[in-house]
Design a protein around this motif. Structure first.
Motif, PDB file in Angstrom:
ATOM      1  N   ALA A   7      -3.840  -3.280   5.676  1.00  0.00           N
ATOM      2  CA  ALA A   7      -3.098  -2.961   4.445  1.00  0.00           C
ATOM      3  C   ALA A   7      -3.525  -1.645   3.809  1.00  0.00           C
ATOM      4  O   ALA A   7      -2.688  -0.904   3.293  1.00  0.00           O
ATOM      5  CB  ALA A   7      -3.268  -4.097   3.449  1.00  0.00           C
ATOM      6  N   HIS A   8      -4.831  -1.355   3.831  1.00  0.00           N
ATOM      7  CA  HIS A   8      -5.281  -0.134   3.163  1.00  0.00           C
ATOM      8  C   HIS A   8      -4.908   1.125   3.947  1.00  0.00           C
ATOM      9  O   HIS A   8      -5.113   2.229   3.452  1.00  0.00           O
ATOM     10  CB  HIS A   8      -6.789  -0.202   2.925  1.00  0.00           C
ATOM     11  N   CYS A   9      -4.378   0.956   5.166  1.00  0.00           N
ATOM     12  CA  CYS A   9      -3.956   2.113   5.968  1.00  0.00           C
ATOM     13  C   CYS A   9      -2.446   2.308   5.914  1.00  0.00           C
ATOM     14  O   CYS A   9      -1.904   3.174   6.624  1.00  0.00           O
ATOM     15  CB  CYS A   9      -4.401   1.943   7.422  1.00  0.00           C
ATOM     16  N   ASP A  30       3.025   7.958   5.939  1.00  0.00           N
ATOM     17  CA  ASP A  30       3.022   9.425   5.911  1.00  0.00           C
ATOM     18  C   ASP A  30       3.209   9.978   7.321  1.00  0.00           C
ATOM     19  O   ASP A  30       3.990  10.908   7.538  1.00  0.00           O
ATOM     20  CB  ASP A  30       1.696   9.945   5.328  1.00  0.00           C
ATOM     21  N   HIS A  50       3.403   1.700  -2.106  1.00  0.00           N
ATOM     22  CA  HIS A  50       4.161   1.672  -3.356  1.00  0.00           C
ATOM     23  C   HIS A  50       4.342   3.068  -3.965  1.00  0.00           C
ATOM     24  O   HIS A  50       5.442   3.425  -4.408  1.00  0.00           O
ATOM     25  CB  HIS A  50       3.451   0.746  -4.345  1.00  0.00           C
ATOM     26  N   HIS A  51       3.281   3.839  -3.977  1.00  0.00           N
ATOM     27  CA  HIS A  51       3.386   5.157  -4.627  1.00  0.00           C
ATOM     28  C   HIS A  51       4.324   6.085  -3.877  1.00  0.00           C
ATOM     29  O   HIS A  51       4.987   6.923  -4.490  1.00  0.00           O
ATOM     30  CB  HIS A  51       1.997   5.790  -4.773  1.00  0.00           C
ATOM     31  N   ARG A  52       4.369   5.940  -2.585  1.00  0.00           N
ATOM     32  CA  ARG A  52       5.313   6.774  -1.817  1.00  0.00           C
ATOM     33  C   ARG A  52       6.749   6.398  -2.190  1.00  0.00           C
ATOM     34  O   ARG A  52       7.622   7.263  -2.289  1.00  0.00           O
ATOM     35  CB  ARG A  52       5.076   6.582  -0.315  1.00  0.00           C
ATOM     36  N   GLY A  65       0.810  -1.221   0.000  1.00  0.00           N
ATOM     37  CA  GLY A  65       0.000   0.000   0.000  1.00  0.00           C
ATOM     38  C   GLY A  65       0.840   1.267   0.000  1.00  0.00           C
ATOM     39  O   GLY A  65       0.307   2.369  -0.152  1.00  0.00           O
ATOM     40  N   GLU A  87      -0.332   3.466   3.711  1.00  0.00           N
ATOM     41  CA  GLU A  87       0.211   4.744   3.252  1.00  0.00           C
ATOM     42  C   GLU A  87       0.029   5.832   4.310  1.00  0.00           C
ATOM     43  O   GLU A  87       0.929   6.660   4.532  1.00  0.00           O
ATOM     44  CB  GLU A  87      -0.465   5.160   1.939  1.00  0.00           C
ATOM     45  N   ALA A  88      -1.106   5.796   4.971  1.00  0.00           N
ATOM     46  CA  ALA A  88      -1.359   6.790   6.019  1.00  0.00           C
ATOM     47  C   ALA A  88      -0.352   6.627   7.151  1.00  0.00           C
ATOM     48  O   ALA A  88       0.145   7.618   7.703  1.00  0.00           O
ATOM     49  CB  ALA A  88      -2.793   6.644   6.531  1.00  0.00           C
TER      50      ALA A  88
END
Lengths: 971, 232
Positions: free
Chosen positions: A802-804, A810, A597-599, A595, A806-807
């Motif tokens: 998993a969906h958290c 950050d 990956h973009h970072r 999750g 990136e948060a």
């Protein structure tokens, strides 16, 4: 008109005269119509010569007009060996002929034909392999003249696709039997796919003649086509080839650039039969073709196949061909009937009425070409005096077209792929098919009937049976049409007439003559399978479609066997030429992303594959691995780093027996593991080989969360399920790898950063010690915190949904700014753990590694009665070690750095290998792990590692290289 | 009309939100998550969904329970359960309960996200864990896509070996299979007259599978729609 041989409209079922198309053949421009194939358009323009034969470079032209022979293979831009009688023309198509030297018209290699007597069967085997080493000299020359077409390696790749297709009934072949079968099954409610290789349905109805007037075939075809169009349960696939039969009616149907992976509950093959050639001297000159080929040229493409014809026949088909030729304006000089008498049928009378000479008990004995040796000019007729024997004198007839109707062969390939047998009936001189598997039927001429009514009735019955097998509402069985013993169903038994000058071709692909098959038998290759391999008969592009029957007869004759005993060679997929693109099709290469990956992308990560996961190797410019890795590692040692470890395997074990489960799977003791504690967990297989490691976190009496290696988790999970299917412990085992993302925040500032975003878990060393586990909220996200030290620093793994992920990332990156937080990648992580002397299972272990070899004796419980591999490990422990994993340092700064798998050499022999090696900024030297002989593992020993050609000295040292007292990770 | 939100306003973010944002997705808040409602042309998307369209429903709630005590526990919550594996029932509130086996259930939110069934069940279990009934983190282990429209079976036939033709694969049937080599649950749950296949697959493979489905759709027309287009 697009060419002098084009017949007037409306003749030409497949062409659209409104669309003219210009293309080139051998750089000369030709015109055709949309719907024309290359061969038909060239024929319309009088270009009959299409190719040169494989061995003798003889001129070759149209033989079947059905894509069933190698005569029409041509070169297209980027694609060799395309069938000119199937490939449709389009604007700007540039076609070239194949296999010639000089020009197609004047092939210099045609001279080989004059030396044919010196090129007997098996010539290559006999001539070029002796003396030893000769082949190397011959090969370049032979390869230059062998083969068909050229591969253009610069051709742009095309898109090919695959798709699944499902149906109740697949009907292969859209002739009268196939159409009736489809209608019959569909009317009962079956979901039907009707596959046909041609552009229109109808099979033989679309080109042949049934009645003397020549009207009935069209009427019946149109009627059936209308019925099919009106039937919603039938999906028609034209220009589609069913290229094989696989178990359970798995049928690869190729249409255009797509392969349909078809699953049919019932399959009915109505693939028809193939005209067979007669064998006489020069039976391959352009202008000599199957009767059905001439009919296809006329009816499909509106092309006049010649000016003056001789029809050679051994059955009634030849009479229909002769009438079609007459209607197309061709002068039919004679119908040469191989049988003793011409049949008493209406067509015979009609031909006689139209002044066509019918010459019974005769054959064409020899065909001769024009002066330029490019096309048929005349034939010599001889009276048949016995089986394969002719009278001494004959009659010459000028002609530019010979149409052969010597018999037929069922298109047996698909049924035989399904395990059916071929039986030969001496009375009818035909092969028949038997022994079909369940859910597969055949109908029509493939099933031996040449009569239209019988073929239709068979089709209807097959469709009914298929629907009945599907338990559909079928009603009463259709009427059975028994048409046995019909004259038209008898093949002429021996259309083989040897000639002193030979050149009576059995196999057009490979230029094999009667004597070649006979000689193969004489030389001992007297089984049809051996004859095939030795002579190459049936091994060319047409795969024996026109040679199998003749070969069987010749081998039978040579060996004194019956044709039934000889049989034909095994039919294997594919039926028709199949491109690699079709087999490759759409390819799937799954890849997994965390999750975060973009970072990672935003931070300039360079990715590497770990299993199917894409993981950041390091952050920085491509090619700067070492610099970035060392800078990232340094920041972890000095400040704090953050690494994405979402790919770590995660397995939940819940239930009353969860501790027992863990205790059996892993080698250490877990029964008394306290809640809120983690333990290092090693798993072995039954042979005592280390297969994975991780940490087992106990969150509750009945709840363990176990981590596993990225690449090993699936195997570990499957193992657990497999073992528990025997143990029947009361647990639930769930692989939650994808459900939980994780980061490892590590470094002396890790606690300070985490404290800023986590206020419901005390992070002090006392309250949350090393190897402790907690649940709490991190940055407002439900988290599992595990205090581990894989990289040898104060560190916390934070696992979140998993969906958290990136948060979480950050929040930690933001909170870490004042503390110098930086991301680090897998390369830095590997370096750091190396410094700490931690293993990576799979890198520092192999398929033979047992715990004592890698210093994991401490992780093996001596008290437990059982864990997987216990018995083996205890047996292994009784024996002396044969190798040991040891840490080494290379002190000489100028030495080359060893890489993984470089060999440890002692006295010229291999004594071990390197498993990991890095330049350590912390230690200031090159450090590594290597398997060495047990006596070499002693601290202070110097080992030698072969790096390229040089030997590099390394010293064995105590592990770990960094923080031996664990003060850093336990701070 | 709820205010437009950004996915980064929330902790829970679809694995695809970067792509959806780049495509002009207009997000709204549903249960502390941002869901794409449309991409700027709701009417077109609504029509497209009848023929062929794909939507990311990952932000909608879903949960799962497994174990020998699960059937009883769910029944105690007044839920009607499928009576055989690989089938589903649609509750009156629009949520769907699918049986993956006799003892394993997948519960999907309604498209309006009003039923709150998943949240209620998760909360209930946390408050009082049931014997031999274990929650499964379906909301995180699985991404959730919806492939909508009459051409969906043709698209799925390019990536999946199960016969999903509409007349063979009835509404509220499910298949546990592989899709482009990734394990997946394919559940047909038509919210109205338009056929809709819910695809639940490994969330870590969401980006890969999303791209595979797009590629498979291209020959028919690639329509990416928001949640609004799927509502009957």
């Amino acid at each position: 008109m697009s060419g002098p041989n084009r017949l007037p409209a409306p003749i030409g079922l497949l062409i659209d005269r409104k669309q003219r198309i210009t293309f080139t053949f051998e750089k000369k421009a030709y015109q055709g119509y949309a719907g024309d194939t290359i061969a038909s358009a060239l024929a319309a323009n009088g270009q009959w010569l299409l190719s040169r034969s494989f061995k003798y470079h003889r001129p070759r032209g149209i033989l079947t007009m059905a894509g069933q022979d190698a005569n029409t293979l041509v070169q297209l831009p980027g694609e060799p060996s395309v069938l000119a009688d199937r490939e449709r023309i389009h604007s700007d198509l540039a076609v070239k002929a194949q296999n010639y030297m000089g020009s197609l018209e004047s092939d210099r290699l045609a001279i080989l034909g004059y030396f044919s007597r010196f090129l007997p069967v098996g010539f290559y085997y006999k001539s070029f392999f002796k003396p030893r080493g000769a082949w190397e000299k011959w090969a370049p020359h032979l390869r230059k003249v062998a083969g068909l077409g050229h591969i253009d390696v610069n051709t742009r790749a095309r898109d090919y696709d695959k798709q699944y297709l499902f149906c109740d009934v697949a009907v292969i072949g859209g002739g009268p039997a196939g159409m009736e079968a489809a209608l019959s099954a569909a009317s009962a409610g079956a979901d039907v796919i009707l596959v046909d290789e041609n552009a229109v349905l109808g099979g033989a109805l679309a080109y042949s003649r049934i009645d003397t007037k020549g009207l009935l075939a069209t009427e019946i075809r149109e009627q059936l086509v209308r019925q099919i169009a009106a039937e919603p349960n039938i999906r028609v696939m034209t220009l589609a080839v069913c290229n094989a039969w696989f178990a359970d009616n798995w049928l690869p149907v190729i249409q255009g650039n797509r392969m349909y992976k078809t699953r049919a509950r019932e399959c009915i093959v109505c693939a028809g039969s193939l005209d067979q050639p007669a064998l006489f001297h020069g039976n391959d000159w352009p202008g000599i073709m199957m009767g059905s080929a001439a009919q296809r040229l006329i009816k499909w493409y509106g092309v006049k196949p010649g000016l003056r014809a001789v029809v050679l026949t051994g059955n009634n088909d030849g009479y229909a061909v002769a009438l079609d030729l007459l209607d197309a304006g061709v002068v039919v000089s004679a119908v040469v009937e191989m049988r003793e008498l011409a049949p008493q049928i209406e067509m015979t009378a009609s031909l006689r009425k139209r002044n066509v000479a019918i010459i019974p008990q005769h054959t064409i004995y020899a065909a001769s070409p024009d002066k330029k040796k490019r096309h048929l000019q005349a034939v010599e007729l001889r009276r048949i005096t016995g089986r394969g024997q002719v009278a001494s004198g004959g009659e010459r007839i000028e002609c530019d077209l010979v149409c052969m109707s010597a018999g037929d062969m069922p298109t047996y390939q698909l049924p035989c792929m399904a395990g059916a047998k071929l039986d030969y009936d001496d009375l009818t001189a035909r092969f028949s098919i038997s022994g079909l598997p369940q859910n597969l039927q055949i109908a029509g001429s493939i099933n031996g009937t040449r009569h239209l009514d019988a073929a239709r009735a068979q089709g209807k019955m097959a469709g009914w049976k298929a629907a009945n097998a599907l338990q559909l509402d079928v009603g009463c069985a259709p009427a059975v049409c028994i048409e046995e013993g019909r004259e038209e169903e008898i093949n002429y038994p021996w259309p083989i007439f040897p000639h002193p000058k030979a050149k009576e071709f059995v196999d057009f692909d490979e230029d094999l003559q009667i004597k070649d098959i006979e000689n193969a038998c004489i030389e001992g290759y007297d089984h049809v399978q051996l004859s095939k391999r030795y002579s190459t008969v049936g091994m060319g592009p047409s795969q024996g479609r026109h040679s199998a029957l003749t070969t069987a007869r010749l081998v039978a004759d040579a060996t004194g066997s019956s044709v039934a005993e000889v049989g034909v060679t095994t039919a294997r997929p594919p039926f028709a030429p199949e491109k690699l693109g079709h087999c490759a099709g759409r390819s799937f290469f799954p890849s997994r992303h965390s999750g975060i990956h973009h970072r990672h992308i935003e931070l300039g990560a360079q990715f590497m594959l770990a299993g199917t996961w894409l993981r950041p190797a390091y952050y920085g410019a491509k090619g700067s691995r070492d610099l970035c890795m060392q800078a990232e590692a340094k920041n972890v040692r000095q400040n704090v780093g953050l690494v994405d470890v979402s790919t770590l395997g995660g397995i939940e074990i819940r239930g009353p027996d969860s501790a027992e489960m863990i205790n059996r799977i892993y080698t250490w003791g877990f029964a008394k593991q306290p809640v809120e504690r983690a333990r290092y967990a090693v798993s072995c297989n039954e042979q005592g080989v280390v297969i994975d490691d991780g940490v087992a976190c106990r969150f509750d009496k009945n709840h363990y969360y176990v981590t596993a290696s990225t690449g090993g988790v699936d195997h570990v999970y499957q193992n657990m399920l497999r073992w528990n299917s025997q143990w029947r412990l009361d647990v639930d085992i769930a692989n939650v790898t994808a459900a939980w993302a994780a980061v490892n925040i590590a470094g002396p500032n890790a606690r300070a950063v985490l404290t800023d975003v986590c206020d419901d878990v005390s992070l002090t060393a006392e309250e949350f010690p090393y190897m402790g586990v907690r649940e709490g909220m991190v940055a407002g996200i439900t988290s599992r915190l595990i205090r581990v030290g894989f990289v040898g620093e104060l560190g916390y793994e934070v696992h979140v949904p998993a969906h958290c992920a990136e948060a979480l990332w950050d929040a930690l990156m933001q909170a870490g700014q004042p503390y110098g937080i930086k991301p680090f990648g897998i390369e830095a992580q590997r370096l750091l753990r190396m410094e700490k002397g931690h293993l990576i299972i799979g890198q520092d272990t192999d398929a033979m590694t047992h715990p004592a070899e890698v210093g994991l004796e401490w992780a093996i419980s001596q008290k437990k009665a059982f864990f997987i591999g216990a018995r083996s490990i205890r047996e292994i422990e009784k024996r002396p070690l044969t190798r040991k994993l040891a840490g080494f340092i290379i002190s000489e700064s100028e030495s080359a750095k060893p890489e993984e798998s470089h060999l440890v050499i002692r006295d010229g022999q291999i004594s071990g290998r390197v498993t990991s090696c890095y330049v350590s900024p912390t230690v200031g030297q090159t450090i590594g792990l290597a398997y060495v002989a047990p006596d070499q593992a002693k601290i202070g020993t110097t080992i030698q590692i072969r790096v390229d050609a040089a030997l590099v000295n390394a010293q064995i040292v105590t592990l770990p290289f960094y923080d031996p007292n664990n003060q850093r990770q336990e701070m | 009309m709820p205010p437009i939100r950004q996915p980064t306003d929330f902790n829970y973010r679809s694995m695809l939100y970067h792509d959806l944002t780049a495509r002009g997705g207009v997000f709204q808040r549903i249960d502390n998550r941002a869901v794409v409602m449309h991409y700027g042309d709701s009417k077109f998307e609504y029509q497209a969904a009848k023929t062929l369209a794909i939507a990311d429903l990952s932000p909608l709630s879903r949960t799962g329970f497994r174990g020998p005590g699960t059937r009883d526990w769910l029944s105690e919550h007044g839920l009607e359960l499928p009576d055989k594996p690989n089938t589903a029932v649609a509750a009156l509130d629009g949520s769907v309960i699918a049986a993956l086996s006799w003892n394993q259930f997948l519960i999907l939110s309604d498209l309006d996200a009003k039923s709150g069934l998943c949240e209620k069940l998760n909360f209930s279990w946390k408050r009082r864990p049931a014997l031999q009934c274990y929650p499964l983190p379906q909301a995180d282990s699985h991404a959730w896509f919806a492939l909508s429209g009459t051409q969906s079976p043709e698209v799925l036939a390019k990536v999946c070996g199960v016969d999903l033709r509409l007349h063979k694969f009835a509404n509220l049937r499910l298949a546990q299979t592989t899709l482009a080599r990734v394990n997946a649950i394919i559940l047909r749950n038509d919210p109205g007259e338009t056929p809709v296949f819910s695809i639940l697959a490994d969330s870590a493979s969401a980006k890969y599978l999303w791209a595979c489905l797009h590629e498979a759709m291209e020959e028919f027309g690639l329509n990416i729609v928001g949640l609004e287009a799927l509502r009957p």
